[in-house]
Design a protein around this motif. Structure first.
Motif, PDB file in Angstrom:
ATOM      1  N   ILE A   1       0.800  -1.230   0.000  1.00 28.95           N
ATOM      2  CA  ILE A   1       0.000   0.000   0.000  1.00 28.95           C
ATOM      3  C   ILE A   1       0.830   1.276   0.000  1.00 28.95           C
ATOM      4  N   ILE A   2       2.104   1.178   0.342  1.00 30.97           N
ATOM      5  CA  ILE A   2       2.957   2.371   0.328  1.00 30.97           C
ATOM      6  C   ILE A   2       3.953   2.304  -0.829  1.00 30.97           C
ATOM      7  N   VAL A   3       4.762   1.265  -0.885  1.00 36.86           N
ATOM      8  CA  VAL A   3       5.806   1.177  -1.916  1.00 36.86           C
ATOM      9  C   VAL A   3       5.201   0.916  -3.296  1.00 36.86           C
ATOM     10  N   PHE A   4       4.377  -0.128  -3.401  1.00 31.27           N
ATOM     11  CA  PHE A   4       3.914  -0.527  -4.738  1.00 31.27           C
ATOM     12  C   PHE A   4       2.837   0.398  -5.294  1.00 31.27           C
ATOM     13  N   ARG A   5       1.992   0.937  -4.447  1.00 32.32           N
ATOM     14  CA  ARG A   5       1.045   1.934  -4.955  1.00 32.32           C
ATOM     15  C   ARG A   5       1.779   3.168  -5.467  1.00 32.32           C
ATOM     16  N   THR A   6       2.843   3.556  -4.795  1.00 32.22           N
ATOM     17  CA  THR A   6       3.648   4.687  -5.255  1.00 32.22           C
ATOM     18  C   THR A   6       4.275   4.376  -6.612  1.00 32.22           C
ATOM     19  N   ILE A   7       4.843   3.187  -6.752  1.00 30.89           N
ATOM     20  CA  ILE A   7       5.464   2.780  -8.017  1.00 30.89           C
ATOM     21  C   ILE A   7       4.433   2.762  -9.142  1.00 30.89           C
ATOM     22  N   PHE A   8       3.301   2.100  -8.925  1.00 32.92           N
ATOM     23  CA  PHE A   8       2.295   1.965  -9.978  1.00 32.92           C
ATOM     24  C   PHE A   8       1.777   3.333 -10.429  1.00 32.92           C
ATOM     25  N   GLU A   9       1.564   4.222  -9.466  1.00 33.69           N
ATOM     26  CA  GLU A   9       1.051   5.552  -9.813  1.00 33.69           C
ATOM     27  C   GLU A   9       2.068   6.347 -10.624  1.00 33.69           C
ATOM     28  N   LEU A  10       3.333   6.342 -10.188  1.00 34.80           N
ATOM     29  CA  LEU A  10       4.350   7.123 -10.884  1.00 34.80           C
ATOM     30  C   LEU A  10       4.606   6.598 -12.291  1.00 34.80           C
ATOM     31  N   VAL A  11       4.639   5.279 -12.438  1.00 40.85           N
ATOM     32  CA  VAL A  11       4.927   4.686 -13.748  1.00 40.85           C
ATOM     33  C   VAL A  11       3.731   4.831 -14.694  1.00 40.85           C
ATOM     34  N   ASN A  12       2.552   4.492 -14.218  1.00 47.23           N
ATOM     35  CA  ASN A  12       1.379   4.517 -15.098  1.00 47.23           C
ATOM     36  C   ASN A  12       0.932   5.931 -15.460  1.00 47.23           C
ATOM     37  N   ASN A  13       1.292   6.896 -14.640  1.00 50.53           N
ATOM     38  CA  ASN A  13       0.991   8.294 -14.962  1.00 50.53           C
ATOM     39  C   ASN A  13       2.158   8.987 -15.665  1.00 50.53           C
ATOM     40  N   HIS A  14       3.150   8.181 -16.060  1.00 53.46           N
ATOM     41  CA  HIS A  14       4.310   8.652 -16.838  1.00 53.46           C
ATOM     42  C   HIS A  14       5.118   9.729 -16.118  1.00 53.46           C
ATOM     43  N   LYS A  15       5.088   9.702 -14.784  1.00 53.20           N
ATOM     44  CA  LYS A  15       5.923  10.628 -14.017  1.00 53.20           C
ATOM     45  C   LYS A  15       7.353  10.122 -13.916  1.00 53.20           C
ATOM     46  N   LEU A  16       7.529   8.807 -14.066  1.00 53.39           N
ATOM     47  CA  LEU A  16       8.849   8.206 -14.162  1.00 53.39           C
ATOM     48  C   LEU A  16       8.965   7.485 -15.495  1.00 53.39           C
ATOM     49  N   LYS A  17      10.035   7.766 -16.237  1.00 52.50           N
ATOM     50  CA  LYS A  17      10.243   7.163 -17.550  1.00 52.50           C
ATOM     51  C   LYS A  17      11.622   6.511 -17.610  1.00 52.50           C
ATOM     52  N   VAL A  18      11.682   5.388 -18.295  1.00 57.07           N
ATOM     53  CA  VAL A  18      12.925   4.622 -18.363  1.00 57.07           C
ATOM     54  C   VAL A  18      14.067   5.447 -18.956  1.00 57.07           C
ATOM     55  N   ASP A  19      13.801   6.172 -20.020  1.00 54.98           N
ATOM     56  CA  ASP A  19      14.868   6.887 -20.726  1.00 54.98           C
ATOM     57  C   ASP A  19      15.251   8.210 -20.076  1.00 54.98           C
ATOM     58  N   LYS A  20      14.481   8.630 -19.073  1.00 54.86           N
ATOM     59  CA  LYS A  20      14.707   9.956 -18.491  1.00 54.86           C
ATOM     60  C   LYS A  20      15.137   9.918 -17.028  1.00 54.86           C
ATOM     61  N   HIS A  21      14.772   8.861 -16.297  1.00 54.06           N
ATOM     62  CA  HIS A  21      14.926   8.895 -14.844  1.00 54.06           C
ATOM     63  C   HIS A  21      15.774   7.755 -14.270  1.00 54.06           C
ATOM     64  N   PHE A  22      16.485   7.030 -15.142  1.00 53.01           N
ATOM     65  CA  PHE A  22      17.305   5.911 -14.672  1.00 53.01           C
ATOM     66  C   PHE A  22      18.687   5.946 -15.305  1.00 53.01           C
ATOM     67  N   ASP A  23      19.681   5.473 -14.541  1.00 57.14           N
ATOM     68  CA  ASP A  23      21.027   5.273 -15.061  1.00 57.14           C
ATOM     69  C   ASP A  23      21.231   3.774 -15.216  1.00 57.14           C
ATOM     70  N   LYS A  24      21.403   3.322 -16.448  1.00 58.43           N
ATOM     71  CA  LYS A  24      21.553   1.890 -16.714  1.00 58.43           C
ATOM     72  C   LYS A  24      22.993   1.582 -17.052  1.00 58.43           C
ATOM     73  N   LYS A  25      23.610   0.700 -16.249  1.00 56.61           N
ATOM     74  CA  LYS A  25      24.967   0.245 -16.512  1.00 56.61           C
ATOM     75  C   LYS A  25      24.922  -1.217 -16.956  1.00 56.61           C
ATOM     76  N   THR A  26      26.085  -1.809 -17.130  1.00 55.02           N
ATOM     77  CA  THR A  26      26.146  -3.183 -17.623  1.00 55.02           C
ATOM     78  C   THR A  26      25.422  -4.165 -16.719  1.00 55.02           C
ATOM     79  N   ASN A  27      25.658  -4.054 -15.410  1.00 55.77           N
ATOM     80  CA  ASN A  27      25.101  -5.055 -14.492  1.00 55.77           C
ATOM     81  C   ASN A  27      24.198  -4.478 -13.409  1.00 55.77           C
ATOM     82  N   TYR A  28      23.804  -3.202 -13.560  1.00 51.26           N
ATOM     83  CA  TYR A  28      22.880  -2.649 -12.578  1.00 51.26           C
ATOM     84  C   TYR A  28      22.115  -1.462 -13.164  1.00 51.26           C
TER      85      TYR A  28
END
Length: 332
Positions: free
Chosen positions: A241-268
């Motif tokens: 109710i706290i962690v996953f609801r926050t994640i679902f809301e931010l992702v589904n409302n496009h407030k967090l985007k893969v190409d804009k809000h993450f640093d992707k390295k080889t293994n992390y």
């Protein structure tokens, strides 16, 4: 963010008269201590024993995170809430009634996962029905028949796996995960889960500190895990109710985007500074959200509900009253 201060930059934190001063890039930022209850150091922060002594006198807790946004440790003031009688009862409950408390925690997790998934079921995500049915019909049987902690943990593990398996129906394709990877997380959804779970875990540490419970004596998790294992126990029920609801809301409302809000390295994969800021703001807003508690007959925040679960556990230890972790549906 009220009583919580987050420090995301490299710098030095020190005492300045009766305030806190954070120095970065040759500039001072002053933090009045009147309303601060906890500080999060999310980057390399230098400090000294003079500061720690000052924080202790003000009952301020400070949490430290590493490069991979994982939890490093917590400094909190000397134990002013120590209660020898309760400690003995907590140890006795671990020896005599561990399975009863552990089952209550897993049952609490299942109820809150059910409510989170049922929201999506009502909004045309009918694919989650199989998991809803399993939680409602089969999990109670498995939990009843689990006669030792290993079997109880097995039921909990399957519950989380079934929950994760529904993400492909809830989240967009670029946030789907193949499996749960923690240290370090290997994709955006794992990065969000790990960071969110760690924030909740540290919030629970702060909540338990305000009770007389011993952080090291747990019931679902093993006390030998070299962490504040009781905080792991009590935080589990609040994750859906706290962690996953926050994640679902931010992702589904496009407030967090893969190409804009993450640093992707080889293994992390980690949240970048902007992504972390967005997540923290949403997380704080959710955990501070108030609702009408049906038993207390007054409005409290989810953060207070975590502490109240600690008091419910104390009630069980002293009086044998059934321990029922927080339920989002029952609002208590």
């Amino acid at each position: 963010m009220g009583s919580t201060k987050y420090i995301a930059s490299i710098g030095e934190l020190k005492r300045k008269d009766d305030s806190l001063c954070f120095r970065r890039n040759q500039k001072n930022i002053y933090l009045p201590v009147e309303n601060i209850k906890e500080i999060y150091c999310l980057n390399e922060v230098s400090l000294n024993t003079k500061l720690l002594d000052f924080l202790s006198s003000k009952n301020i807790i400070i949490h430290f995170f590493n490069y991979y946004q994982g939890y490093s440790g917590t400094f909190y003031p000397k134990e002013k809430y120590i209660n020898g009688k309760l400690l003995i009862k907590q140890v006795n409950a671990f020896n005599d009634n561990r399975e009863t408390i552990a089952k209550a925690i897993v049952n609490g997790i299942s109820k809150n996962i059910y409510e989170v998934l049922y929201h999506y079921y009502k909004h045309e995500k009918k694919e989650v029905k199989a998991t809803l049915d399993w939680i409602k019909k089969e999990l109670p049987i498995y939990l009843t028949n689990a006669d030792n902690i290993k079997k109880i943990l097995s039921v909990e593990g399957e519950l989380w796996q079934r929950f994760y398996s529904t993400f492909k129906y809830i989240l967009p394709e670029d946030f789907i995960m193949n499996k749960r990877v923690k240290r370090p997380p290997d994709n955006p959804i794992n990065a969000l889960i790990s960071f969110g779970n760690t924030l909740l875990y540290t919030k629970t540490i702060s909540a338990i500190y305000q009770t007389h419970l011993d952080q090291s004596i747990s019931f679902l998790h093993e006390p030998t895990e070299q962490r504040f294992s009781l905080s792991l126990d009590l935080s589990e029920v609040f994750k859906p109710i706290i962690v996953f609801r926050t994640i679902f809301e931010l992702v589904n409302n496009h407030k967090l985007k893969v190409d804009k809000h993450f640093d992707k390295k080889t293994n992390y994969c980690l949240l970048n500074d902007l992504g972390r800021q967005i997540f923290i703001e949403a997380f704080e807003a959710r955990i501070e959200t108030k609702f009408l508690h049906t038993k207390l007959k007054r409005k409290i925040s989810y953060k207070t509900a975590i502490k109240y679960d600690g008091y419910k556990l104390i009630k069980y230890l002293y009086e044998g009253k059934e321990f029922k972790p927080f339920s989002i549906r029952e609002k208590q």
